[in-house]
Design an enzyme around this catalytic site. Structure first.
Site, mmCIF file in Angstrom:
data_model
loop_
_atom_site.group_PDB
_atom_site.id
_atom_site.type_symbol
_atom_site.label_atom_id
_atom_site.label_comp_id
_atom_site.label_asym_id
_atom_site.label_seq_id
_atom_site.Cartn_x
_atom_site.Cartn_y
_atom_site.Cartn_z
ATOM 1 N N HIS A 75 -20.890 5.745 41.609
ATOM 2 C CA HIS A 75 -21.350 4.578 40.836
ATOM 3 C C HIS A 75 -22.246 3.700 41.711
ATOM 4 O O HIS A 75 -22.016 2.519 41.903
ATOM 5 C CB HIS A 75 -20.148 3.789 40.303
ATOM 6 C CG HIS A 75 -20.450 2.905 39.129
ATOM 7 N ND1 HIS A 75 -20.803 1.587 39.282
ATOM 8 C CD2 HIS A 75 -20.452 3.145 37.798
ATOM 9 C CE1 HIS A 75 -20.995 1.043 38.085
ATOM 10 N NE2 HIS A 75 -20.784 1.979 37.163
ATOM 11 N N ASP A 130 -22.353 3.451 29.723
ATOM 12 C CA ASP A 130 -22.723 4.422 30.756
ATOM 13 C C ASP A 130 -21.565 5.332 31.135
ATOM 14 O O ASP A 130 -21.730 6.242 31.949
ATOM 15 C CB ASP A 130 -23.280 3.721 31.996
ATOM 16 C CG ASP A 130 -22.317 2.723 32.620
ATOM 17 O OD1 ASP A 130 -21.690 1.954 31.875
ATOM 18 O OD2 ASP A 130 -22.205 2.698 33.868
ATOM 19 N N HIS A 131 -20.403 5.119 30.517
ATOM 20 C CA HIS A 131 -19.240 5.955 30.798
ATOM 21 C C HIS A 131 -18.804 6.804 29.601
ATOM 22 O O HIS A 131 -17.920 7.648 29.748
ATOM 23 C CB HIS A 131 -18.068 5.093 31.268
ATOM 24 C CG HIS A 131 -18.310 4.459 32.602
ATOM 25 N ND1 HIS A 131 -17.775 4.938 33.777
ATOM 26 C CD2 HIS A 131 -19.069 3.385 32.955
ATOM 27 C CE1 HIS A 131 -18.183 4.185 34.791
ATOM 28 N NE2 HIS A 131 -18.974 3.245 34.311
ATOM 29 N N HIS A 141 -17.657 0.908 28.459
ATOM 30 C CA HIS A 141 -19.045 0.585 28.748
ATOM 31 C C HIS A 141 -19.868 1.855 28.551
ATOM 32 O O HIS A 141 -19.466 2.934 28.992
ATOM 33 C CB HIS A 141 -19.207 0.041 30.167
ATOM 34 C CG HIS A 141 -18.971 -1.440 30.261
ATOM 35 N ND1 HIS A 141 -18.676 -2.074 31.447
ATOM 36 C CD2 HIS A 141 -19.007 -2.421 29.310
ATOM 37 C CE1 HIS A 141 -18.521 -3.378 31.235
ATOM 38 N NE2 HIS A 141 -18.715 -3.604 29.945
ATOM 39 N N ASP A 162 -14.772 1.386 36.664
ATOM 40 C CA ASP A 162 -15.376 0.194 37.261
ATOM 41 C C ASP A 162 -14.291 -0.813 37.618
ATOM 42 O O ASP A 162 -13.360 -1.053 36.841
ATOM 43 C CB ASP A 162 -16.381 -0.423 36.294
ATOM 44 C CG ASP A 162 -17.625 0.439 36.120
ATOM 45 O OD1 ASP A 162 -17.664 1.541 36.707
ATOM 46 O OD2 ASP A 162 -18.540 0.007 35.398
#
Length: 316
Positions: free
Chosen positions: A268, A66-67, A64, A209
């Protein structure tokens, strides 16, 4: 062992938080390790005491953006900084294709050796000071946690006992540490007779996540530290019109209490929770503490934590 949080927001940056990135350093080491690399991670590094020149390895939890969207800029800046130390990136399937698409990853372009390793769940990798195992999580795409076990110290000499027989620190100490017998004052000395008991290496999990922290099962059992997402309080999650596969404070608290985790750092954090707004991070902390009796911290950007040899976490 020291941890620097470079990004602690979920999904997108806020005025207070950048997106996911975490640095890990070991004592008496000349390198550091990066876990996830959200957009603008290189800016966060500039605000810290860390140096891109000493970055050794990057681990990506899942694909993803954002990582991992911060990787192209960081890799390019590493070249511009003439930081030509070799770099290895570990990530899920797809990380190699992404990097080859957005930048030329050849040595001729970068000026340094870049190795990209795509891992699978249950694989174990060995490093100089620790081993790392890949653990599968539950998310909307493949997501992973890293179980890190520091090497035990098995060659620490009982210097007090050696001095009691008249043997002061000298190159002979090194021979004993390497497991070799020595002769001192005409007597043969066996190394095992002058070794202290092994010192257990520290254990921690850095998780990507994940909707079910309990999925980590036995790996949580009495570990020194769990770094895990905590995106919502249970009340806010229950009121979402579209459910997403993330952890609530309630679920995190219950899971770590059941497995006797010693320390927890939550990260997070959903952008709705502000350090200064009506919906504050105190609500996340409070909900975890309803279920968990151990030590809890809510990470903020550029926070630095130390995990001591005795398994205690302190914020520096």
């Amino acid at each position: 062992m020291q941890l620097t949080f470079l990004g602690t927001s979920a999904g997108k940056p806020t005025k207070e938080r950048n997106i996911s990135a975490l640095a890990l350093e070991f004592e008496q080491d000349n390198k550091w390790y990066l876990f996830d690399c959200g957009e603008a991670t290189q800016h966060q590094i500039l605000k810290s005491r860390l140096s891109i020149g000493k970055l050794d390895t990057i681990f990506i939890t899942h694909m993803h953006g954002d990582h991992y969207y911060g990787l192209p800029g960081l890799l390019s800046s590493k070249k511009l900084d003439t930081a030509f130390r070799p770099l290895t990136i570990y990530g899920p399937t797809g990380i190699k294709k992404f990097l080859e698409c957005v930048i030329d990853v050849s040595f001729e372009n970068l000026g340094y050796t870049l190795e990209i390793i795509e891992f699978k769940a249950e694989e174990t990798f060995t490093f100089e000071k620790f081993s790392l195992k890949i653990l599968a999580l539950e998310h909307s795409i493949e997501s992973f946690a890293f179980y890190i076990k520091e090497n035990d110290i098995t060659n620490k000499l009982n210097e007090e006992k050696l001095r009691s027989i008249g043997l002061e620190p000298s190159p002979l100490y090194g021979e004993l540490q390497r497991g070799n017998c020595i002769t001192f004052q005409g007597k043969k000395i066996e190394p095992k007779e002058y070794m202290l008991p092994p010192v257990r290496g520290r254990t921690l999990i850095i998780a990507g996540d994940n909707s079910r922290p309990e999925i980590l099962g036995r790996y949580l059992e009495e570990i020194d530290l769990l770094i895990h997402e905590c995106t919502y309080t249970q009340k806010d999650y229950d009121h979402l019109q579209v459910k997403v596969l993330h952890t609530t404070a309630k679920d995190l608290g219950k899971a770590v209490q059941e497995r006797h985790v010693k320390n927890v750092i939550a990260t997070h954090i959903n952008p709705r929770y502000s350090n200064h707004g009506a919906d504050g991070v105190d609500s996340i902390y409070g909900e975890i503490k309803q279920y968990y009796k151990g030590r809890v911290f809510i990470a903020n950007d550029l926070d630095v934590y130390r995990l001591s040899k005795d398994g205690m976490v302190e914020k520096l």
